[in-house]
Design an enzyme around this catalytic site. Structure first.
Site, PDB file in Angstrom:
ATOM      1  N   GLU A 298      -6.171   3.985  -6.337  1.00 52.52           N
ATOM      2  CA  GLU A 298      -7.474   4.194  -5.689  1.00 52.52           C
ATOM      3  C   GLU A 298      -7.975   5.575  -6.092  1.00 52.52           C
ATOM      4  O   GLU A 298      -7.350   6.579  -5.777  1.00 52.52           O
ATOM      5  CB  GLU A 298      -7.366   4.106  -4.161  1.00 52.52           C
ATOM      6  CG  GLU A 298      -8.743   4.133  -3.508  1.00 52.52           C
ATOM      7  CD  GLU A 298      -8.742   4.602  -2.052  1.00 52.52           C
ATOM      8  OE1 GLU A 298      -9.691   4.279  -1.333  1.00 52.52           O
ATOM      9  OE2 GLU A 298      -7.801   5.305  -1.631  1.00 52.52           O
TER      10      GLU A 298
ATOM     11  N   HIS B   2     -11.271  -2.883   2.944  1.00 55.25           N
ATOM     12  CA  HIS B   2     -11.239  -2.567   4.374  1.00 55.25           C
ATOM     13  C   HIS B   2     -12.017  -1.300   4.739  1.00 55.25           C
ATOM     14  O   HIS B   2     -12.114  -0.954   5.910  1.00 55.25           O
ATOM     15  CB  HIS B   2      -9.774  -2.411   4.807  1.00 55.25           C
ATOM     16  CG  HIS B   2      -9.132  -1.223   4.151  1.00 55.25           C
ATOM     17  ND1 HIS B   2      -8.941  -1.148   2.780  1.00 55.25           N
ATOM     18  CD2 HIS B   2      -8.662  -0.062   4.657  1.00 55.25           C
ATOM     19  CE1 HIS B   2      -8.386   0.015   2.482  1.00 55.25           C
ATOM     20  NE2 HIS B   2      -8.208   0.690   3.600  1.00 55.25           N
ATOM     21  N   ASP B   3     -12.519  -0.577   3.739  1.00 56.42           N
ATOM     22  CA  ASP B   3     -13.320   0.625   3.994  1.00 56.42           C
ATOM     23  C   ASP B   3     -14.813   0.375   3.786  1.00 56.42           C
ATOM     24  O   ASP B   3     -15.625   1.271   4.024  1.00 56.42           O
ATOM     25  CB  ASP B   3     -12.924   1.757   3.029  1.00 56.42           C
ATOM     26  CG  ASP B   3     -11.507   2.272   3.250  1.00 56.42           C
ATOM     27  OD1 ASP B   3     -11.004   2.186   4.388  1.00 56.42           O
ATOM     28  OD2 ASP B   3     -10.911   2.772   2.267  1.00 56.42           O
TER      29      ASP B   3
ATOM     30  N   ASP C  63       0.859  -1.173   0.000  1.00 57.93           N
ATOM     31  CA  ASP C  63       0.000   0.000   0.000  1.00 57.93           C
ATOM     32  C   ASP C  63       0.904   1.234   0.000  1.00 57.93           C
ATOM     33  O   ASP C  63       1.800   1.352   0.843  1.00 57.93           O
ATOM     34  CB  ASP C  63      -0.889  -0.013   1.258  1.00 57.93           C
ATOM     35  CG  ASP C  63      -2.289   0.495   0.973  1.00 57.93           C
ATOM     36  OD1 ASP C  63      -2.393   1.564   0.368  1.00 57.93           O
ATOM     37  OD2 ASP C  63      -3.247  -0.192   1.367  1.00 57.93           O
TER      38      ASP C  63
ATOM     39  N   ASP D 212      -2.930   4.618  -2.484  1.00 56.59           N
ATOM     40  CA  ASP D 212      -3.988   5.196  -1.669  1.00 56.59           C
ATOM     41  C   ASP D 212      -4.370   6.601  -2.155  1.00 56.59           C
ATOM     42  O   ASP D 212      -3.489   7.451  -2.332  1.00 56.59           O
ATOM     43  CB  ASP D 212      -3.464   5.275  -0.219  1.00 56.59           C
ATOM     44  CG  ASP D 212      -4.545   5.611   0.780  1.00 56.59           C
ATOM     45  OD1 ASP D 212      -5.476   4.806   0.939  1.00 56.59           O
ATOM     46  OD2 ASP D 212      -4.455   6.686   1.414  1.00 56.59           O
TER      47      ASP D 212
HETATM   48  O1  TEU Z   1      -9.498   5.638   1.632  1.00 57.71           O
HETATM   49  C1  TEU Z   1      -9.944   6.755   0.948  1.00 57.71           C
HETATM   50  C2  TEU Z   1     -11.165   7.309   1.469  1.00 57.71           C
HETATM   51  O2  TEU Z   1     -11.499   8.414   1.083  1.00 57.71           O
HETATM   52  C3  TEU Z   1     -11.947   6.530   2.463  1.00 57.71           C
HETATM   53  O3  TEU Z   1     -11.645   7.042   3.684  1.00 57.71           O
HETATM   54  C4  TEU Z   1     -13.367   6.607   2.127  1.00 57.71           C
HETATM   55  O4  TEU Z   1     -13.674   7.829   1.575  1.00 57.71           O
HETATM   56  C5  TEU Z   1     -14.239   6.476   3.288  1.00 57.71           C
HETATM   57  O5  TEU Z   1     -14.073   5.236   3.872  1.00 57.71           O
HETATM   58  C6  TEU Z   1     -15.641   6.605   2.848  1.00 57.71           C
HETATM   59  O6  TEU Z   1     -16.413   6.950   3.929  1.00 57.71           O
HETATM   60  C7  TEU Z   1      -8.141   5.418   1.735  1.00 57.71           C
HETATM   61  C8  TEU Z   1      -7.916   4.186   2.581  1.00 57.71           C
HETATM   62  O7  TEU Z   1      -8.448   3.074   1.917  1.00 57.71           O
HETATM   63  C9  TEU Z   1      -8.523   4.410   3.926  1.00 57.71           C
HETATM   64  O8  TEU Z   1      -8.454   3.281   4.747  1.00 57.71           O
HETATM   65  C10 TEU Z   1      -7.772   5.563   4.558  1.00 57.71           C
HETATM   66  O9  TEU Z   1      -8.376   5.894   5.777  1.00 57.71           O
HETATM   67  C11 TEU Z   1      -7.765   6.789   3.664  1.00 57.71           C
HETATM   68  O10 TEU Z   1      -7.454   6.501   2.319  1.00 57.71           O
HETATM   69  C12 TEU Z   1      -6.710   7.762   4.129  1.00 57.71           C
HETATM   70  O11 TEU Z   1      -5.449   7.239   3.899  1.00 57.71           O
END
Ligand code: TEU
Ligand code: CA
Length: 554
Positions: free
Chosen positions: A255, A329-330, A111, A213
C-alpha cells in the site's frame, strides 16, 4: 464490417505467476459474517462463506487484520502479531480458514501492519516501563515537541500532532496515525529481524502472501520532515524480500499512497526483488480537495480519470505490475463514488467492473462490491464508528466548518461507507448476524442483497463472475497491451487490448445518458459481446444505453 473471430489464445494458463491470473477479494472481518450472534463478523463466519467465494471464482482473499488488538483503528493497531483477536476466533479457526480456503484453491493474504504497533504491544509497554530497555529503540523518540513550522512538526493522518508525550519519561513518541499506534523504528536492525521472523512464521503456516499496510512510510526520517518514500525504503524492502520471500511463491502488495509513475516501477520490477505490485491511489486522490482533502471531494471527471488509468497501464506494462481497484475499507463504495447508486445502480456497477477487470493487473474486489453495495448513507455523527471520521469531525468543527458541511463530506468519503455489514439476504440485519450489528446495516438491504442479485443473470454478481473467468481464460486480458481510444470523450471509456493476433475492444458508457458512438477512431465491428453472448455493433451512429458496457473481439 467484420464478424469478430475467437482469439487463438490457449485456455490453459501458461504465462506469468499465479497472481497474474487471479482476482483478489478483500474481507473486512468485522463486517463480513457473524457466526455467534455477538454482532461482530468472525473467522468461522468467513469459513461459512468460502463456497460463495469459490463460486465467484476469486483466487485469493486479502484479509484485513484479525490479530490481537485493542481495536482503536479496527485492528490496524496490533498488540500481538502471533495471536488472533478473540472477537474473531482462535488460532485453530485461523488454521482451519487457511486449509479450507486452500482446498478451494483460494489463498489467504494477510494484512501486514508493521509501520506501527498498538501502544498495548509488549514492545511498546516495555519501552514505556523502562527507557533504558532495548525495546525503547523499537520506537521513535525525541526530548521536546518540535517547534511549529520546523520539519519534524509533522501532522498525524488522523488529525493533530504526530508527536505525543509519554508522561512518565517526559519524552515524545512519534505516531503517523492515532497516538495508540506508535510508529516502529525501522532503522533498528533488531526490530527488522523481529518483523521478518514473524512474517516467516505466518508464511510457514501456509498463507499466500501479505498486503503491506502503508509500507511506503517505513523509511521515514521525522527529524528531516520525511515520512513517505524515505531514502532507505527500497533497501528495507529488498532486505525484507531476501529474508522472507525468497524461494516462496507469495504475493505481496504494497500500500503506497506516495507511489508515483517514477517510483512505482521500483517496487514491482521483477528483477528488483521487492514486492509483486503496489496499490497506488492516483485515481482516488485526483478528485480530493487541495485543502480539505477527502472531506470535500470533487466530482469525477472521466477524461481525467481515463488518462490516469491509461498512463499507469502503459507505465507498468512489462516494467512492473498494476493492482486494480475501485474501493477498499478506507474508501467509499465504488458504485456510489464512480457510478450511480440510484436509478442506474446495477448497470453502472457492471460498467465499472467491466472496465476495471479488462485492464492489465491484478483486480481486487471489496466485499459487497460484487453485488453493488452502496455507501452507508449516514446522516448523524453518532452513526459513525471510524476513528478518522470522529477525529476530523471534532477538529473541523473547532476550525469553523459547519456540521452539515462536514456530514456531507463524511457521507461521500467516510471510511465507514465501506464498513457497514455485508448484505447477504433480505432477512433481519441482512443475514449478517443474529444479534445487534456493531455498526448499522444499510437500510436498503431488503432489496439490495447477495441472494437477490445472484439469481439475476443480468445482475452485478454474474458480471463479476464472468470477468473473473475471462482473466483466467484469455492471455490478452492478463498481458495484452493497452490503448485508450477517444481519450477526450466526456463519458465513453473505450480501450483496446492486444496480444499477438488477439485484439479485444472494450466499450463503456460511463454516464446516465444515452451516447451516440462517434464515427472516428472506434473500428466498425459487429459481433458477440464476450460478457453476455449477445450481438453488439460498434458502427458509427449507434446509440449506447446509459452505462452500457461490452467487450468484443476485433
Ligand atoms: O491506510 C493508510 C491511510 O493513510 C489511510 O488512513 C488513508 O490515508 C485515509 O483513509 C485517507 O483519509 C492504512 C489502512 O488501510 C487503514 O485502514 C489504517 O487506518 C491505516 O493504514 C493505519 O494502519
Ligand atoms: Ca461474532
Amino acid at each position: 464490417m467484420t464478424q469478430s473471430p475467437r482469439p487463438s489464445s490457449a485456455e490453459i494458463i501458461r504465462d506469468g505467476t499465479w497472481w497474474q491470473s487471479a482476482v483478489g477479494y478483500q474481507i473486512y472481518p468485522l463486517s463480513f459474517a457473524d457466526s455467534n450472534g455477538d454482532g461482530i463478523g468472525d473467522i468461522p463466519g468467513i469459513i461459512s462463506k468460502l463456497d460463495y467465494l469459490a463460486d465467484l471464482g476469486i483466487g485469493f482473499i486479502w484479509l484485513s487484520p484479525v490479530y490481537a488488538s485493542p481495536m482503536v483503528d479496527n485492528g490496524y493497531d496490533i498488540s500481538d502479531y502471533r495471536a488472533i483477536n478473540p472477537i474473531f476466533g482462535t488460532m485453530a479457526d485461523m488454521d482451519r480458514l487457511i486449509a479450507e480456503a486452500r482446498a478451494r484453491q483460494i489463498g489467504i493474504v494477510m494484512d501486514l501492519v508493521v509501520n506501527h504497533t498498538s501502544d498495548q504491544h509488549p514492545w511498546f509497554q516495555a519501552a514505556l516501563a523502562d527507557p533504558s530497555s532495548s525495546f525503547r529503540d523499537f520506537y521513535i523518540w525525541r526530548d521536546q515537541h518540535p517547534p511549529e513550522g520546523s520539519p519534524a512538526a509533522i501532522r498525524s493522518t488522523f488529525g493533530g500532532s504526530a508527536w505525543s508525550r509519554d508522561a512518565q519519561s517526559g519524552e515524545w513518541f512519534f505516531h503517523l496515525f492515532a497516538p495508540q499506534q506508535p510508529d516502529l523504528n525501522w532503522t533498528n536492525p533488531a526490530l527488522r529481524a523481529e518483523i521478518y521472523a514473524m512474517m516467516n512464521w505466518w508464511l510457514d503456516k501456509g498463507i499466500s502472501g501479505f498486503r503491506m499496510d502503508v509500507i511506503d512510510l517505513i523509511g521515514k526520517q521525522p527529524e528531516a520532515g520525511i515520512t513517505a518514500d524515505g531514502p532507505e525504503l527500497h533497501r528495507y524492502l529488498q532486505e525484507l524480500h531476501e529474508a522472507t520471500l525468497t524461494g516462496r511463491d507469495a504475493l505481496t502488495v504494497a500500500e503506497a499512497w506516495s507511489a508515483s509513475l517514477t517510483n512505482a516501477p521500483l517496487y514491482s520490477a521483477p528483477d528488483r526483488r521487492e514486492v509483486s505490485m503496489v496499490f497506488q491511489f492516483g485515481h482516488v486522490t485526483q478528485f480530493w480537495d487541495e485543502q480539505l482533502g477527502k472531506w470535500k471531494p470533487k466530482p469525477i471527471d472521466w477524461p481525467k480519470l481515463k488518462a490516469t488509468f491509461a498512463t499507469w497501464q502503459t507505465a507498468l506494462h512489462d516494467r512492473g505490475w498494476n493492482s486494480l481497484f475501485w474501493g477498499n475499507h478506507d474508501l467509499p463504495r465504488a458504485v456510489s463514488r464512480y457510478g450511480d447508486e440510484g436509478h442506474f445502480r446495477v448497470a453502472s456497477a457492471k460498467a465499472l467492473a467491466t472496465v476495471l477487470h479488462l485492464m492489465e493487473g491484478t483486480p481486487y474486489i471489496y466485499q459487497g462490491e460484487e453485488f453493488g453495495m452502496t455507501n452507508a448513507g449516514f446522516t448523524r455523527i453518532d452513526q459513525y464508528r471510524d476513528v478518522e471520521t470522529l477525529n476530523f469531525h471534532r477538529i473541523q468543527l473547532t476550525e469553523g466548518v459547519d456540521e452539515e458541511a462536514f456530514l456531507a463530506g463524511a457521507r461521500a468519503n467516510s471510511r465507514d461507507n465501506a464498513r457497514t455489514p455485508m448484505q447477504w439476504s433480505a432477512e433481519e440485519h441482512a443475514g449478517f448476524t443474529q444479534g445487534q450489528p456493531w455498526i448499522q446495516v444499510n437500510d436498503n438491504y431488503r432489496w439490495l442483497n447477495a441472494d437477490k442479485d445472484r439469481l439475476d443473470p443480468d445482475g452485478v454478481y454474474q458480471r463479476y463472475r464472468r470477468l473473473i473467468a475471462l482473466r483466467r481464460e484469455y492471455a490478452v486480458v492478463r498481458h495484452g497491451t493497452f490503448r485508450l481510444l477517444l481519450p477526450d470523450h466526456p463519458s465513453l471509456f473505450v480501450f483496446e487490448r492486444s496480444k499477438g493476433p488477439d485484439r479485444l475492444l472494450v466499450v463503456a458508457n460511463m454516464s446516465g445518458q444515452p451516447v451516440i458512438l462517434p464515427a472516428c477512431e472506434i473500428p466498425q465491428v459487429e459481433g458477440i459481446d464476450i460478457l453476455t453472448g449477445r450481438a453488439v455493433s460498434t458502427g458509427a451512429g449507434m446509440e449506447l444505453e446509459p452505462y452500457a458496457a461490452f467487450a468484443i473481439w476485433l
